[in-house]
Design a protein around this motif. Structure first.
Motif, PDB file in Angstrom:
ATOM      1  N   PRO A 282       0.799  -1.231   0.000  1.00  0.00           N
ATOM      2  CA  PRO A 282       0.000   0.000   0.000  1.00  0.00           C
ATOM      3  C   PRO A 282       0.829   1.278   0.000  1.00  0.00           C
ATOM      4  N   VAL A 283       2.020   1.234   0.635  1.00  0.00           N
ATOM      5  CA  VAL A 283       2.872   2.434   0.661  1.00  0.00           C
ATOM      6  C   VAL A 283       3.455   2.741  -0.708  1.00  0.00           C
ATOM      7  N   ASP A 284       3.384   1.775  -1.644  1.00  0.00           N
ATOM      8  CA  ASP A 284       3.895   1.978  -2.997  1.00  0.00           C
ATOM      9  C   ASP A 284       2.797   2.368  -3.980  1.00  0.00           C
ATOM     10  N   VAL A 285       1.583   2.612  -3.453  1.00  0.00           N
ATOM     11  CA  VAL A 285       0.469   3.115  -4.257  1.00  0.00           C
ATOM     12  C   VAL A 285       0.177   4.535  -3.800  1.00  0.00           C
ATOM     13  N   SER A 286       0.228   5.477  -4.714  1.00  0.00           N
ATOM     14  CA  SER A 286      -0.021   6.876  -4.351  1.00  0.00           C
ATOM     15  C   SER A 286      -1.086   7.465  -5.258  1.00  0.00           C
ATOM     16  N   VAL A 287      -1.765   8.460  -4.721  1.00  0.00           N
ATOM     17  CA  VAL A 287      -2.755   9.203  -5.508  1.00  0.00           C
ATOM     18  C   VAL A 287      -2.039  10.377  -6.154  1.00  0.00           C
ATOM     19  N   ALA A 288      -2.031  10.431  -7.488  1.00  0.00           N
ATOM     20  CA  ALA A 288      -1.282  11.457  -8.207  1.00  0.00           C
ATOM     21  C   ALA A 288      -2.040  11.878  -9.456  1.00  0.00           C
ATOM     22  N   PRO A 289      -2.073  13.175  -9.769  1.00  0.00           N
ATOM     23  CA  PRO A 289      -2.781  13.643 -10.963  1.00  0.00           C
ATOM     24  C   PRO A 289      -2.280  12.986 -12.245  1.00  0.00           C
ATOM     25  N   GLU A 290      -0.979  12.612 -12.260  1.00  0.00           N
ATOM     26  CA  GLU A 290      -0.399  12.020 -13.460  1.00  0.00           C
ATOM     27  C   GLU A 290      -0.404  10.492 -13.415  1.00  0.00           C
ATOM     28  N   GLY A 291      -1.138   9.916 -12.475  1.00  0.00           N
ATOM     29  CA  GLY A 291      -1.151   8.469 -12.338  1.00  0.00           C
ATOM     30  C   GLY A 291      -1.711   7.774 -13.558  1.00  0.00           C
ATOM     31  N   THR A 292      -1.217   6.554 -13.791  1.00  0.00           N
ATOM     32  CA  THR A 292      -1.604   5.807 -14.994  1.00  0.00           C
ATOM     33  C   THR A 292      -2.735   4.829 -14.755  1.00  0.00           C
ATOM     34  N   VAL A 293      -3.117   4.609 -13.489  1.00  0.00           N
ATOM     35  CA  VAL A 293      -4.186   3.670 -13.162  1.00  0.00           C
ATOM     36  C   VAL A 293      -5.368   4.458 -12.607  1.00  0.00           C
ATOM     37  N   GLN A 294      -6.559   4.187 -13.109  1.00  0.00           N
ATOM     38  CA  GLN A 294      -7.754   4.860 -12.628  1.00  0.00           C
ATOM     39  C   GLN A 294      -8.406   4.060 -11.508  1.00  0.00           C
ATOM     40  N   SER A 312     -11.118   0.764  -5.917  1.00  0.00           N
ATOM     41  CA  SER A 312     -11.412  -0.274  -6.894  1.00  0.00           C
ATOM     42  C   SER A 312     -10.783   0.126  -8.214  1.00  0.00           C
ATOM     43  N   ALA A 313      -9.938  -0.749  -8.769  1.00  0.00           N
ATOM     44  CA  ALA A 313      -9.301  -0.504 -10.064  1.00  0.00           C
ATOM     45  C   ALA A 313      -9.649  -1.662 -10.985  1.00  0.00           C
ATOM     46  N   ASP A 314     -10.523  -1.404 -11.941  1.00  0.00           N
ATOM     47  CA  ASP A 314     -10.957  -2.413 -12.893  1.00  0.00           C
ATOM     48  C   ASP A 314     -11.500  -3.657 -12.171  1.00  0.00           C
ATOM     49  N   GLY A 315     -12.276  -3.420 -11.113  1.00  0.00           N
ATOM     50  CA  GLY A 315     -12.918  -4.522 -10.399  1.00  0.00           C
ATOM     51  C   GLY A 315     -12.076  -5.186  -9.339  1.00  0.00           C
ATOM     52  N   GLN A 316     -10.821  -4.778  -9.187  1.00  0.00           N
ATOM     53  CA  GLN A 316      -9.957  -5.359  -8.166  1.00  0.00           C
ATOM     54  C   GLN A 316      -9.641  -4.292  -7.119  1.00  0.00           C
ATOM     55  N   GLU A 317      -9.629  -4.704  -5.866  1.00  0.00           N
ATOM     56  CA  GLU A 317      -9.415  -3.748  -4.782  1.00  0.00           C
ATOM     57  C   GLU A 317      -7.936  -3.457  -4.582  1.00  0.00           C
ATOM     58  N   LEU A 318      -7.645  -2.191  -4.332  1.00  0.00           N
ATOM     59  CA  LEU A 318      -6.297  -1.742  -4.005  1.00  0.00           C
ATOM     60  C   LEU A 318      -6.369  -0.868  -2.765  1.00  0.00           C
ATOM     61  N   ARG A 319      -5.374  -0.994  -1.915  1.00  0.00           N
ATOM     62  CA  ARG A 319      -5.280  -0.119  -0.747  1.00  0.00           C
ATOM     63  C   ARG A 319      -4.034   0.735  -0.882  1.00  0.00           C
ATOM     64  N   ALA A 320      -4.187   2.037  -0.649  1.00  0.00           N
ATOM     65  CA  ALA A 320      -3.076   2.973  -0.706  1.00  0.00           C
ATOM     66  C   ALA A 320      -2.908   3.650   0.645  1.00  0.00           C
ATOM     67  N   VAL A 321      -1.662   3.967   1.003  1.00  0.00           N
ATOM     68  CA  VAL A 321      -1.372   4.716   2.221  1.00  0.00           C
ATOM     69  C   VAL A 321      -0.701   6.012   1.811  1.00  0.00           C
ATOM     70  N   ALA A 335      -6.650   9.197  -9.893  1.00  0.00           N
ATOM     71  CA  ALA A 335      -5.568   8.553 -10.640  1.00  0.00           C
ATOM     72  C   ALA A 335      -4.526   8.037  -9.651  1.00  0.00           C
ATOM     73  N   LEU A 336      -4.024   6.833  -9.909  1.00  0.00           N
ATOM     74  CA  LEU A 336      -3.064   6.184  -9.019  1.00  0.00           C
ATOM     75  C   LEU A 336      -1.723   6.024  -9.709  1.00  0.00           C
ATOM     76  N   ASP A 337      -0.672   6.202  -8.930  1.00  0.00           N
ATOM     77  CA  ASP A 337       0.682   5.970  -9.416  1.00  0.00           C
ATOM     78  C   ASP A 337       1.253   4.809  -8.614  1.00  0.00           C
ATOM     79  N   ILE A 338       1.731   3.769  -9.296  1.00  0.00           N
ATOM     80  CA  ILE A 338       2.287   2.578  -8.632  1.00  0.00           C
ATOM     81  C   ILE A 338       3.760   2.477  -8.976  1.00  0.00           C
ATOM     82  N   ASN A 339       4.584   2.349  -7.952  1.00  0.00           N
ATOM     83  CA  ASN A 339       6.032   2.285  -8.139  1.00  0.00           C
ATOM     84  C   ASN A 339       6.413   0.940  -8.748  1.00  0.00           C
ATOM     85  N   PRO A 340       6.827   0.879 -10.031  1.00  0.00           N
ATOM     86  CA  PRO A 340       7.112  -0.412 -10.665  1.00  0.00           C
ATOM     87  C   PRO A 340       8.324  -1.120 -10.072  1.00  0.00           C
ATOM     88  N   ALA A 341       9.238  -0.359  -9.482  1.00  0.00           N
ATOM     89  CA  ALA A 341      10.437  -0.976  -8.902  1.00  0.00           C
ATOM     90  C   ALA A 341      10.123  -1.736  -7.622  1.00  0.00           C
TER      91      ALA A 341
END
Length: 355
Positions: A282-294, A312-321, A335-341
């Motif tokens: 969850p700490v690697d999921v952030s809310v960002a205007p430029e995020g690639t995931v809705q 909810s992202a495409d029917g799957q639940e995500l938790r962000a901190v 919009a969500l930004d997820i750290n790929p690393a």
């Protein structure tokens, strides 16, 4: 001080198999936490180490000496129980001194040892009280003092903080770890609380259904969990899991789950077309205007310093901190930004870590 070795240890209660071929070594002076859900075998293993359960299969060695047939009193260990196990009719002084009195130590030696332990545990003002006159944290310290005066090779703790409130648990975590650092005695600590494990341990042994899932430092287990179970058990809030597959895009691997597409490192270890489970802290999921995931907001929980957002992202639940206060209502889109690393990939069939 001593190491503790487990070699092919197994255990059954009647037809029920509770432990299978447990083998690992705890080095001298290490603080090791046995971590897992209820029924995983961690307390049974601790009780076998103490001699309170028979060793049906394999061997347990303390300081190189085989313990299988050694009586508990001769193992040079001390155990602190979840329920304190104090004598209600004895004052604090006599509760701490009890094992020394049974062994008929000299009164002056007993007094010196009790005062040393009481000073170490901040119990000196309470030596003339009965257990019923103490708080839960003070009772647990008395139980620790009773163990301390024996100067054992190994300390065993069986979920000692379960009966305490959250504030006291935090205080006692610090006190137990500080005590270990001061005395440098080998310590085995059983808990189902991953916060206790992460904050106290030198090494964590993660158990499930009588088997060891992973052994490592808290950082190793958090950063590189061996499978989905370990990844889910370690970390608060729990890790997010997305099911999908790996595909190639321009020669680079990409994780695809519905409309969610996340770039993967070239050396991720997954093959194009492979079905995988993607773990995202969850700490690697952030809310960002430029995020690639809705995402669509389901719930926002504020802890004061942080906000935990269930989406909810495409029917799957995500938790962000996210830090601070996040203002949103259920149904709002973001919009969500997820750290790929920071992604963790697991094989969908075996649930084992990839790469």
């Amino acid at each position: 001080m001593a190491s503790v070795e487990y070699e092919n240890v197994g255990k059954s209660f009647g037809p029920v198999r509770v432990m299978e071929n447990i083998s690992f070594t705890i080095a001298d002076q290490r603080f090791v936490v046995l971590l897992g859900p209820s029924g995983c075998g961690k307390t049974t293993l601790l009780r076998m180490t103490a001699g309170l359960e028979s060793i049906a299969e394999g061997e347990i060695r303390i300081g190189g000496a085989r313990m299988n047939q050694v009586h508990p009193r001769d193992r040079d260990i001390a155990m602190v129980f979840q329920n304190y196990a104090l004598y209600p009719t004895l004052k604090v002084y006599d509760n701490i001194a009890f094992s020394l009195q049974v062994r008929k130590h000299a009164k002056e030696e007993i007094r010196r040892q009790v005062e040393w332990a009481a000073d170490l545990l901040n119990l000196s003002p309470y030596l003339d009280r009965y257990p019923k006159e103490l708080s839960g944290g003070q009772r647990q310290r008395v139980a620790m003092g009773r163990a301390l005066v024996r100067h054992p090779q190994v300390f065993l703790f069986d979920e000692p903080l379960s009966n305490l409130d959250a504030k006291l648990r935090g205080q006692m975590r610090y006190e137990i770890r500080r005590l270990h650092d001061r005395l440098q005695t080998t310590t085995i600590y059983v808990t189902h609380d991953q916060i206790e494990a992460m904050t106290m341990a030198d090494d964590i042994v993660v158990m499930r259904d009588g088997n060891i899932e992973q052994i490592g430092t808290p950082e190793e287990i958090y950063d590189r969990p061996a499978n989905c179970f370990v990844a889910d058990f370690i970390g608060s809030p729990s890790i997010n899991f997305l099911t999908g597959a790996v595909r190639a895009e321009g020669g680079s691997p990409v994780f695809q789950s519905g409309s969610v597409a996340l770039p993967l490192p070239a050396d991720c270890g997954a093959s194009p077309g492979q079905s995988v489970v993607c773990g995202i802290r969850p700490v690697d999921v952030s809310v960002a205007p430029e995020g690639t995931v809705q995402g669509e907001v389901i719930l926002v929980e504020s802890t004061g310093a942080e906000s935990h957002i269930l989406l909810s992202a495409d029917g799957q639940e995500l938790r962000a901190v996210v830090q601070g206060r996040y203002r949103a209502r259920p149904g709002d889109t973001c919009a969500l930004d997820i750290n790929p690393a920071a992604l963790h990939l697991f094989d969908a069939d075996s649930e084992k870590r990839i790469g």
